[in-house]
Design a protein around this motif. Structure first.
Motif, PDB file in Angstrom:
ATOM      1  N   LEU A 276      -5.724   2.131  -7.710  1.00 40.21           N
ATOM      2  CA  LEU A 276      -5.626   3.487  -7.178  1.00 40.21           C
ATOM      3  C   LEU A 276      -7.028   3.984  -6.874  1.00 40.21           C
ATOM      4  CD1 LEU A 276      -3.338   4.887 -10.039  1.00 40.21           C
ATOM      5  CD2 LEU A 276      -2.611   3.619  -7.999  1.00 40.21           C
ATOM      6  N   TRP A 277      -7.181   4.673  -5.756  1.00 37.99           N
ATOM      7  CA  TRP A 277      -8.514   5.240  -5.508  1.00 37.99           C
ATOM      8  C   TRP A 277      -8.460   6.497  -4.662  1.00 37.99           C
ATOM      9  CZ3 TRP A 277      -7.379   0.316  -3.353  1.00 37.99           C
ATOM     10  CH2 TRP A 277      -7.360   0.233  -1.959  1.00 37.99           C
ATOM     11  N   TRP A 278      -9.527   7.280  -4.823  1.00 38.56           N
ATOM     12  CA  TRP A 278      -9.686   8.544  -4.109  1.00 38.56           C
ATOM     13  C   TRP A 278     -11.145   8.707  -3.690  1.00 38.56           C
ATOM     14  CZ3 TRP A 278      -6.969   7.890  -8.585  1.00 38.56           C
ATOM     15  CH2 TRP A 278      -5.625   8.328  -8.626  1.00 38.56           C
TER      16      TRP A 278
ATOM     17  N   ASP B 217       0.852  -1.186   0.000  1.00 39.94           N
ATOM     18  CA  ASP B 217       0.000   0.000   0.000  1.00 39.94           C
ATOM     19  C   ASP B 217       0.889   1.238   0.000  1.00 39.94           C
ATOM     20  OD1 ASP B 217      -2.376   1.446   0.063  1.00 39.94           O
ATOM     21  OD2 ASP B 217      -2.435   1.496   2.259  1.00 39.94           O
ATOM     22  N   ILE B 218       0.866   1.960  -1.128  1.00 38.36           N
ATOM     23  CA  ILE B 218       1.766   3.095  -1.343  1.00 38.36           C
ATOM     24  C   ILE B 218       1.143   4.374  -0.780  1.00 38.36           C
ATOM     25  CG2 ILE B 218       2.890   4.514  -3.095  1.00 38.36           C
ATOM     26  CD1 ILE B 218       4.036   1.697  -2.917  1.00 38.36           C
ATOM     27  N   GLY B 219       1.942   5.139  -0.057  1.00 41.85           N
ATOM     28  CA  GLY B 219       1.421   6.351   0.558  1.00 41.85           C
ATOM     29  C   GLY B 219       0.368   6.009   1.589  1.00 41.85           C
ATOM     30  N   ALA B 220       0.699   5.051   2.452  1.00 42.18           N
ATOM     31  CA  ALA B 220      -0.291   4.476   3.365  1.00 42.18           C
ATOM     32  C   ALA B 220      -0.797   5.461   4.404  1.00 42.18           C
ATOM     33  CB  ALA B 220       0.315   3.257   4.064  1.00 42.18           C
ATOM     34  N   GLY B 221      -0.067   6.535   4.639  1.00 41.23           N
ATOM     35  CA  GLY B 221      -0.519   7.534   5.594  1.00 41.23           C
ATOM     36  C   GLY B 221      -0.674   6.952   6.988  1.00 41.23           C
ATOM     37  N   THR B 222      -1.828   7.193   7.591  1.00 39.86           N
ATOM     38  CA  THR B 222      -2.096   6.693   8.942  1.00 39.86           C
ATOM     39  C   THR B 222      -2.687   5.291   8.934  1.00 39.86           C
ATOM     40  OG1 THR B 222      -4.292   7.714   9.009  1.00 39.86           O
ATOM     41  CG2 THR B 222      -2.428   9.053   9.775  1.00 39.86           C
TER      42      THR B 222
ATOM     43  N   ALA C 186      -4.231   4.758  -1.882  1.00 38.68           N
ATOM     44  CA  ALA C 186      -5.479   5.435  -1.548  1.00 38.68           C
ATOM     45  C   ALA C 186      -5.189   6.900  -1.220  1.00 38.68           C
ATOM     46  CB  ALA C 186      -6.146   4.748  -0.354  1.00 38.68           C
ATOM     47  N   GLN C 187      -5.777   7.796  -1.977  1.00 39.11           N
ATOM     48  CA  GLN C 187      -5.603   9.236  -1.755  1.00 39.11           C
ATOM     49  C   GLN C 187      -4.145   9.675  -1.887  1.00 39.11           C
ATOM     50  OE1 GLN C 187      -9.541   9.263  -1.089  1.00 39.11           O
ATOM     51  NE2 GLN C 187      -8.472  11.174  -0.815  1.00 39.11           N
ATOM     52  N   ALA C 188      -3.320   8.931  -2.611  1.00 39.73           N
ATOM     53  CA  ALA C 188      -1.893   9.254  -2.551  1.00 39.73           C
ATOM     54  C   ALA C 188      -1.161   9.218  -3.884  1.00 39.73           C
ATOM     55  CB  ALA C 188      -1.195   8.297  -1.577  1.00 39.73           C
TER      56      ALA C 188
END
Length: 255
Positions: A140-142, A51-56, A113-115
């Motif tokens: 990819l999703w937003w 998961d790329i740009g997984a954030g929190t 996701a979002q990234a």
């Protein structure tokens, strides 16, 4: 004239607001993960996923709950720290989509996701193809604002006017052309509509965690959010906001 914050400044703005992001950002509906499985042509259970740009960890946790063997990749120190606090059992490594710290042909699915719009597709698309196994998929999703809901459309217009946002530029990060300008991948698109009901304070904290708010500083954001509270309480007198989203999903198989 106020200088327009750079792409990099906006990309890194989340680290100082990681706790706010984790507590207030929306998740994703089960139907989204169903669509990912359908378009990827395999179940998430047992799949090796990065998961790329997984954030929190909002999306990462959902993938993990579906039985995926998921590894999170996150460049930001603040976001990664929040991830580790919330999801100690899920592995996370520092990195980004432009240089994925995994071996060639090592994963079944790459998600973002979002990234993905924070990556450089000239680098991130080849990296995705390098890391994916034959027949693997990039998903990819937003969560995107639904502008056919009148109160949400009015809010978006107020934000655009207040912050001097160009709506065409602001909404250009999603879509297959932005995700892969060179057309290397053949994306299938799916929109998944869903909603959640949250207190006004949660909604305001959610929108306040977006990069356009974070880079304009506390004073400007507070002024907008205070005025926005008045508009929201007129639309939702009980103090509960129904946020509606279209999740814009793109899935491509490795050629």
């Amino acid at each position: 004239m106020t200088a327009v914050p750079s792409h990099s400044t906006r990309a890194h703005s989340f680290n100082a607001a990681a706790a706010q992001y984790a507590a207030n950002r929306p998740s994703y509906p089960p139907a989204l993960l169903d669509a990912v499985e359908e378009l990827a042509g395999r179940p998430l259970a047992g799949a090796r996923v990065v998961d790329i740009g997984a954030g929190t960890g909002i999306a990462t946790a959902l993938l993990h709950a579906r039985g995926a063997e998921v590894v999170a990749v996150e460049p930001g120190e603040g976001m990664a720290a929040e991830f580790r606090k919330a999801h100690p059992g899920i592995p996370i490594v520092r990195g980004d989509g432009n240089s994925i710290p995994l071996a060639d042909s090592s994963v079944d699915l790459i998600t973002s996701a979002q990234a993905w719009h924070w990556t450089d597709p000239a680098r991130s698309v080849p990296e995705a193809l390098r890391v994916l196994r034959p027949g693997g998929a990039l998903a990819l999703w937003w969560n995107t604002n639904v502008l056919d809901v009148p109160w949400a459309a009015a809010q978006a217009l107020r934000a655009e006017k207040f912050f001097g946002i160009d709506p065409v530029v602001e909404r250009s990060g999603t879509g297959s052309r932005a995700a892969d300008p060179d057309g290397v991948l053949d994306f299938t698109q799916r929109l998944v509509r869903w909603s959640r009901r949250v207190p006004v304070d949660t909604h305001l904290a959610n929108i306040g965690s977006h990069s356009v708010f974070l880079v304009h500083g506390e004073e400007a954001s507070a002024a907008f959010l205070a005025e926005e509270r008045t508009h929201l309480l007129k639309a939702f007198p009980d103090g509960i906001v129904e946020e509606t989203y279209d999740v814009d999903l793109l899935v491509a198989l490795k050629p």
